[in-house]
Write a protein that holds these residues in place. Structure first.
Motif, short mmCIF file in Angstrom:
data_model
loop_
_atom_site.label_atom_id
_atom_site.label_comp_id
_atom_site.label_asym_id
_atom_site.label_seq_id
_atom_site.Cartn_x
_atom_site.Cartn_y
_atom_site.Cartn_z
N UNK A 1 0.85 -1.19 0.00
CA UNK A 1 0.00 0.00 0.00
C UNK A 1 0.88 1.24 0.00
N UNK A 2 0.28 2.38 -0.26
CA UNK A 2 1.02 3.65 -0.21
C UNK A 2 1.56 3.87 1.21
N UNK A 3 0.77 3.52 2.23
CA UNK A 3 1.24 3.67 3.61
C UNK A 3 2.45 2.79 3.88
N UNK A 4 2.46 1.57 3.35
CA UNK A 4 3.59 0.68 3.56
C UNK A 4 4.84 1.22 2.86
N UNK A 5 4.69 1.72 1.63
CA UNK A 5 5.82 2.33 0.93
C UNK A 5 6.35 3.52 1.72
N UNK A 6 5.44 4.35 2.20
CA UNK A 6 5.84 5.55 2.95
C UNK A 6 6.59 5.15 4.22
N UNK A 7 6.07 4.16 4.94
CA UNK A 7 6.73 3.71 6.17
C UNK A 7 8.12 3.16 5.86
N UNK A 8 8.24 2.32 4.86
CA UNK A 8 9.55 1.77 4.49
C UNK A 8 10.53 2.87 4.10
N UNK A 9 10.06 3.84 3.33
CA UNK A 9 10.93 4.95 2.94
C UNK A 9 11.42 5.72 4.16
N UNK A 10 10.53 5.97 5.10
CA UNK A 10 10.94 6.73 6.29
C UNK A 10 11.89 5.92 7.16
N UNK A 11 11.66 4.61 7.28
CA UNK A 11 12.56 3.76 8.06
C UNK A 11 13.94 3.71 7.42
N UNK A 12 13.97 3.69 6.10
CA UNK A 12 15.24 3.61 5.39
C UNK A 12 15.89 4.98 5.17
N UNK A 13 15.28 6.03 5.73
CA UNK A 13 15.89 7.34 5.68
C UNK A 13 15.57 8.17 4.45
N UNK A 14 14.65 7.71 3.64
CA UNK A 14 14.23 8.49 2.48
C UNK A 14 13.02 9.32 2.89
N UNK A 15 13.19 10.61 2.90
CA UNK A 15 12.10 11.51 3.30
C UNK A 15 10.99 11.48 2.26
N UNK A 16 9.79 11.51 2.73
CA UNK A 16 8.64 11.58 1.84
C UNK A 16 7.70 12.65 2.38
N UNK A 17 7.00 13.25 1.51
CA UNK A 17 6.00 14.25 1.89
C UNK A 17 4.89 13.54 2.67
N UNK A 18 4.58 14.06 3.83
CA UNK A 18 3.48 13.49 4.60
C UNK A 18 2.16 14.02 4.05
N UNK A 19 1.15 13.16 4.10
CA UNK A 19 -0.15 13.56 3.59
C UNK A 19 -0.93 14.34 4.64
N UNK A 20 -0.38 14.40 5.84
CA UNK A 20 -1.06 15.03 6.96
C UNK A 20 -0.04 15.88 7.71
N UNK A 21 -0.41 17.09 8.02
CA UNK A 21 0.50 17.93 8.80
C UNK A 21 0.44 17.52 10.25
N UNK A 22 1.60 17.38 10.86
CA UNK A 22 1.63 17.04 12.28
C UNK A 22 2.54 18.03 12.98
N UNK A 23 2.48 18.00 14.29
CA UNK A 23 3.29 18.93 15.07
C UNK A 23 4.76 18.54 15.00
N UNK A 24 5.60 19.48 15.33
CA UNK A 24 7.04 19.24 15.39
C UNK A 24 7.33 18.17 16.44
N UNK A 25 6.62 18.21 17.56
CA UNK A 25 6.83 17.23 18.63
C UNK A 25 6.49 15.83 18.16
N UNK A 26 5.39 15.68 17.43
CA UNK A 26 4.99 14.37 16.92
C UNK A 26 6.00 13.87 15.88
N UNK A 27 6.43 14.74 15.00
CA UNK A 27 7.43 14.35 14.00
C UNK A 27 8.72 13.92 14.68
N UNK A 28 9.10 14.62 15.74
CA UNK A 28 10.31 14.27 16.49
C UNK A 28 10.14 12.91 17.17
N UNK A 29 9.00 12.68 17.79
CA UNK A 29 8.73 11.39 18.44
C UNK A 29 8.79 10.26 17.42
#
Length: 126
Positions: A62-90
């Motif tokens: 799924x798109x969510x699975x691709x996005x998660x794998x990219x983020x785990x592997x260090x490839x930044x992807x545009x998030x579809x939802x804006x979140x707080x800086x604290x949440x992004x940091x967590x």
């Protein structure tokens, strides 16, 4: 990680505790100790994504699975939802925690799970 993500989603869908379910599934592959890190990462990923995690089927991701794998592997992807800086940091810290747990769970050279023995004190020794 995809096995864990799909099993986590399944547990949530069935309204059963995710960590014990994940542990049972991951232990079959010699890495049950990853359950807490996977659970945290998946909970945070839903908050970061802004919707329940969507799983693919079989080999189709799924798109969510691709996005998660990219983020785990260090490839930044545009998030579809804006979140707080604290949440992004967590979320970034959860990914780092997963990397540490993966390094502890698997032999880097062979990719095989690290064999662990239970000491007489009940503590797990490497």
């Amino acid at each position: 990680m995809l096995i864990a993500a799909r099993q986590w989603r399944r547990a949530r869908h069935l309204h059963i505790p995710a960590q014990p379910h994940l542990y049972r599934k991951l232990a079959r592959h010699g890495c049950g100790q990853l359950a807490p890190a996977c659970d945290s990462l998946m909970r945070l990923s839903e908050l970061v994504l802004g919707h329940p995690f969507r799983c693919g089927t079989g080999l189709a991701l799924s798109e969510d699975e691709w996005r998660l794998l990219d983020m785990i592997e260090g490839r930044e992807r545009q998030l579809v939802h804006e979140c707080s800086v604290a949440l992004a940091s967590a979320f970034r810290h959860a990914i780092r925690s997963l990397h540490i747990m993966l390094d502890m769970a698997f032999n880097i050279d062979s990719g095989e799970p690290v064999k662990r023995a239970v000491a007489s004190t009940g503590l797990i020794a490497a």
